[in-house]
Design a protein around this motif. Structure first.
Motif, PDB file in Angstrom:
ATOM      1  N   LYS A  25       0.832  -1.211   0.000  1.00 48.60           N
ATOM      2  CA  LYS A  25       0.000   0.000   0.000  1.00 48.60           C
ATOM      3  C   LYS A  25       0.868   1.264   0.000  1.00 48.60           C
ATOM      4  O   LYS A  25       0.648   2.189  -0.771  1.00 48.60           O
ATOM      5  N   ALA A  26       1.882   1.279   0.865  1.00 45.24           N
ATOM      6  CA  ALA A  26       2.755   2.457   0.964  1.00 45.24           C
ATOM      7  C   ALA A  26       3.508   2.700  -0.338  1.00 45.24           C
ATOM      8  O   ALA A  26       3.613   3.844  -0.800  1.00 45.24           O
ATOM      9  N   LYS A  27       4.008   1.655  -0.949  1.00 43.05           N
ATOM     10  CA  LYS A  27       4.742   1.803  -2.212  1.00 43.05           C
ATOM     11  C   LYS A  27       3.827   2.301  -3.324  1.00 43.05           C
ATOM     12  O   LYS A  27       4.226   3.115  -4.154  1.00 43.05           O
ATOM     13  N   ALA A  28       2.582   1.835  -3.343  1.00 47.53           N
ATOM     14  CA  ALA A  28       1.627   2.251  -4.379  1.00 47.53           C
ATOM     15  C   ALA A  28       1.246   3.718  -4.230  1.00 47.53           C
ATOM     16  O   ALA A  28       0.912   4.382  -5.218  1.00 47.53           O
ATOM     17  N   GLU A  29       1.296   4.240  -3.022  1.00 49.16           N
ATOM     18  CA  GLU A  29       0.895   5.624  -2.757  1.00 49.16           C
ATOM     19  C   GLU A  29       2.040   6.625  -2.895  1.00 49.16           C
ATOM     20  O   GLU A  29       1.814   7.832  -2.837  1.00 49.16           O
ATOM     21  N   MET A  30       3.255   6.140  -3.098  1.00 48.03           N
ATOM     22  CA  MET A  30       4.409   7.039  -3.194  1.00 48.03           C
ATOM     23  C   MET A  30       4.391   7.812  -4.514  1.00 48.03           C
ATOM     24  O   MET A  30       3.949   7.303  -5.536  1.00 48.03           O
ATOM     25  N   TYR A  31       4.894   9.051  -4.447  1.00 51.04           N
ATOM     26  CA  TYR A  31       5.106   9.831  -5.661  1.00 51.04           C
ATOM     27  C   TYR A  31       6.321   9.265  -6.386  1.00 51.04           C
ATOM     28  O   TYR A  31       7.151   8.584  -5.780  1.00 51.04           O
ATOM     29  N   ASP A  32       6.441   9.581  -7.676  1.00 49.27           N
ATOM     30  CA  ASP A  32       7.614   9.071  -8.397  1.00 49.27           C
ATOM     31  C   ASP A  32       8.855   9.875  -8.006  1.00 49.27           C
ATOM     32  O   ASP A  32       8.773  10.962  -7.439  1.00 49.27           O
ATOM     33  N   ASP A  33      10.021   9.321  -8.315  1.00 46.64           N
ATOM     34  CA  ASP A  33      11.282   9.916  -7.886  1.00 46.64           C
ATOM     35  C   ASP A  33      11.476  11.339  -8.406  1.00 46.64           C
ATOM     36  O   ASP A  33      12.023  12.189  -7.701  1.00 46.64           O
ATOM     37  N   GLU A  34      11.053  11.608  -9.619  1.00 47.10           N
ATOM     38  CA  GLU A  34      11.224  12.950 -10.187  1.00 47.10           C
ATOM     39  C   GLU A  34      10.427  13.978  -9.384  1.00 47.10           C
ATOM     40  O   GLU A  34      10.923  15.070  -9.086  1.00 47.10           O
ATOM     41  N   GLN A  35       9.189  13.628  -9.027  1.00 49.58           N
ATOM     42  CA  GLN A  35       8.372  14.539  -8.218  1.00 49.58           C
ATOM     43  C   GLN A  35       8.997  14.757  -6.847  1.00 49.58           C
ATOM     44  O   GLN A  35       9.037  15.884  -6.342  1.00 49.58           O
ATOM     45  N   LEU A  36       9.492  13.697  -6.234  1.00 51.38           N
ATOM     46  CA  LEU A  36      10.106  13.815  -4.917  1.00 51.38           C
ATOM     47  C   LEU A  36      11.370  14.666  -4.967  1.00 51.38           C
ATOM     48  O   LEU A  36      11.635  15.458  -4.060  1.00 51.38           O
ATOM     49  N   MET A  37      12.141  14.539  -6.048  1.00 49.74           N
ATOM     50  CA  MET A  37      13.337  15.364  -6.211  1.00 49.74           C
ATOM     51  C   MET A  37      12.944  16.835  -6.355  1.00 49.74           C
ATOM     52  O   MET A  37      13.596  17.718  -5.779  1.00 49.74           O
ATOM     53  N   ASP A  38      11.873  17.101  -7.093  1.00 54.05           N
ATOM     54  CA  ASP A  38      11.402  18.478  -7.247  1.00 54.05           C
ATOM     55  C   ASP A  38      10.956  19.067  -5.917  1.00 54.05           C
ATOM     56  O   ASP A  38      11.228  20.234  -5.622  1.00 54.05           O
ATOM     57  N   VAL A  39      10.284  18.272  -5.096  1.00 50.15           N
ATOM     58  CA  VAL A  39       9.862  18.737  -3.769  1.00 50.15           C
ATOM     59  C   VAL A  39      11.092  19.023  -2.912  1.00 50.15           C
ATOM     60  O   VAL A  39      11.159  20.050  -2.233  1.00 50.15           O
ATOM     61  N   ALA A  40      12.071  18.140  -2.958  1.00 53.14           N
ATOM     62  CA  ALA A  40      13.303  18.354  -2.195  1.00 53.14           C
ATOM     63  C   ALA A  40      13.975  19.652  -2.631  1.00 53.14           C
ATOM     64  O   ALA A  40      14.457  20.424  -1.789  1.00 53.14           O
ATOM     65  N   ASP A  41      13.982  19.920  -3.935  1.00 51.61           N
ATOM     66  CA  ASP A  41      14.588  21.149  -4.445  1.00 51.61           C
ATOM     67  C   ASP A  41      13.852  22.388  -3.941  1.00 51.61           C
ATOM     68  O   ASP A  41      14.478  23.392  -3.596  1.00 51.61           O
ATOM     69  N   VAL A  42      12.526  22.329  -3.891  1.00 55.03           N
ATOM     70  CA  VAL A  42      11.755  23.466  -3.374  1.00 55.03           C
ATOM     71  C   VAL A  42      12.111  23.720  -1.918  1.00 55.03           C
ATOM     72  O   VAL A  42      12.351  24.859  -1.512  1.00 55.03           O
ATOM     73  N   PHE A  43      12.194  22.670  -1.137  1.00 53.19           N
ATOM     74  CA  PHE A  43      12.512  22.853   0.273  1.00 53.19           C
ATOM     75  C   PHE A  43      13.951  23.319   0.477  1.00 53.19           C
ATOM     76  O   PHE A  43      14.243  24.007   1.459  1.00 53.19           O
ATOM     77  N   LYS A  44      14.848  22.983  -0.439  1.00 50.99           N
ATOM     78  CA  LYS A  44      16.209  23.521  -0.361  1.00 50.99           C
ATOM     79  C   LYS A  44      16.173  25.041  -0.489  1.00 50.99           C
ATOM     80  O   LYS A  44      16.919  25.738   0.192  1.00 50.99           O
ATOM     81  N   ILE A  45      15.318  25.531  -1.369  1.00 55.83           N
ATOM     82  CA  ILE A  45      15.183  26.980  -1.551  1.00 55.83           C
ATOM     83  C   ILE A  45      14.727  27.614  -0.238  1.00 55.83           C
ATOM     84  O   ILE A  45      15.213  28.664   0.164  1.00 55.83           O
ATOM     85  N   PHE A  46      13.817  26.972   0.451  1.00 57.40           N
ATOM     86  CA  PHE A  46      13.289  27.487   1.714  1.00 57.40           C
ATOM     87  C   PHE A  46      14.290  27.335   2.872  1.00 57.40           C
ATOM     88  O   PHE A  46      14.041  27.833   3.956  1.00 57.40           O
ATOM     89  N   SER A  47      15.406  26.665   2.629  1.00 56.96           N
ATOM     90  CA  SER A  47      16.360  26.440   3.718  1.00 56.96           C
ATOM     91  C   SER A  47      17.316  27.611   3.931  1.00 56.96           C
ATOM     92  O   SER A  47      18.103  27.604   4.867  1.00 56.96           O
ATOM     93  N   ASP A  48      17.246  28.612   3.083  1.00 58.90           N
ATOM     94  CA  ASP A  48      18.130  29.768   3.211  1.00 58.90           C
ATOM     95  C   ASP A  48      17.402  30.913   3.920  1.00 58.90           C
ATOM     96  O   ASP A  48      16.333  31.345   3.478  1.00 58.90           O
ATOM     97  N   PHE A  49      17.998  31.422   4.989  1.00 54.51           N
ATOM     98  CA  PHE A  49      17.376  32.458   5.818  1.00 54.51           C
ATOM     99  C   PHE A  49      17.065  33.724   5.010  1.00 54.51           C
ATOM    100  O   PHE A  49      15.984  34.299   5.140  1.00 54.51           O
TER     101      PHE A  49
END
Length: 123
Positions: A25-49
């Motif tokens: 169930k958990a694996k079926a509900e996961m986003y694909d790797d490209e989407q997860l990488m994009d989310v990680a990139d957005v949060f990197k932007i938010f990591s700078d004060f």
């Protein structure tokens, strides 16, 4: 690294059983790797004060680099650099009026992400 005073609070799983239904169930509900990488990139932007401060000042204001630099007590060069990063990440947009370039949030999602972070830390 876990602080020693927090070790007591962390529960450790002592089983070696894979719960197949839950895993499937958990694996079926996961986003694909490209989407997860994009989310990680957005949060990197938010990591700078500085970038967070710029986003905050743009919540209800459309401002030029000079205005933002003055408000934040920083150089126009450093603000311009951060605005370039924010623009590349589609978090801010700009419009030109003569020689002046005004910046604003790209859309309401930016403020929503920010406010969710504030809400989480205030919990």
């Amino acid at each position: 690294m876990v602080r020693k005073d927090m070790e007591k609070e962390i529960e450790k799983c002592e089983c070696d059983i894979i719960h197949e239904d839950a895993v499937i169930k958990a694996k079926a509900e996961m986003y694909d790797d490209e989407q997860l990488m994009d989310v990680a990139d957005v949060f990197k932007i938010f990591s700078d004060f500085t970038r967070v401060k710029i986003l905050n000042v743009l919540f209800n204001n459309e401002l030029c680099v000079c205005d933002i630099a003055y408000i934040l007590g920083m150089s126009k060069s450093s603000i311009s650099h951060q605005l370039r990063i924010l623009k590349q990440a589609n978090l801010v947009k700009n419009r030109r009026e003569g020689k002046v370039v005004y910046y604003s949030l790209a859309d309401s999602h930016v403020e929503t992400i920010f406010n969710e972070g504030i809400s989480h830390i205030n919990e």
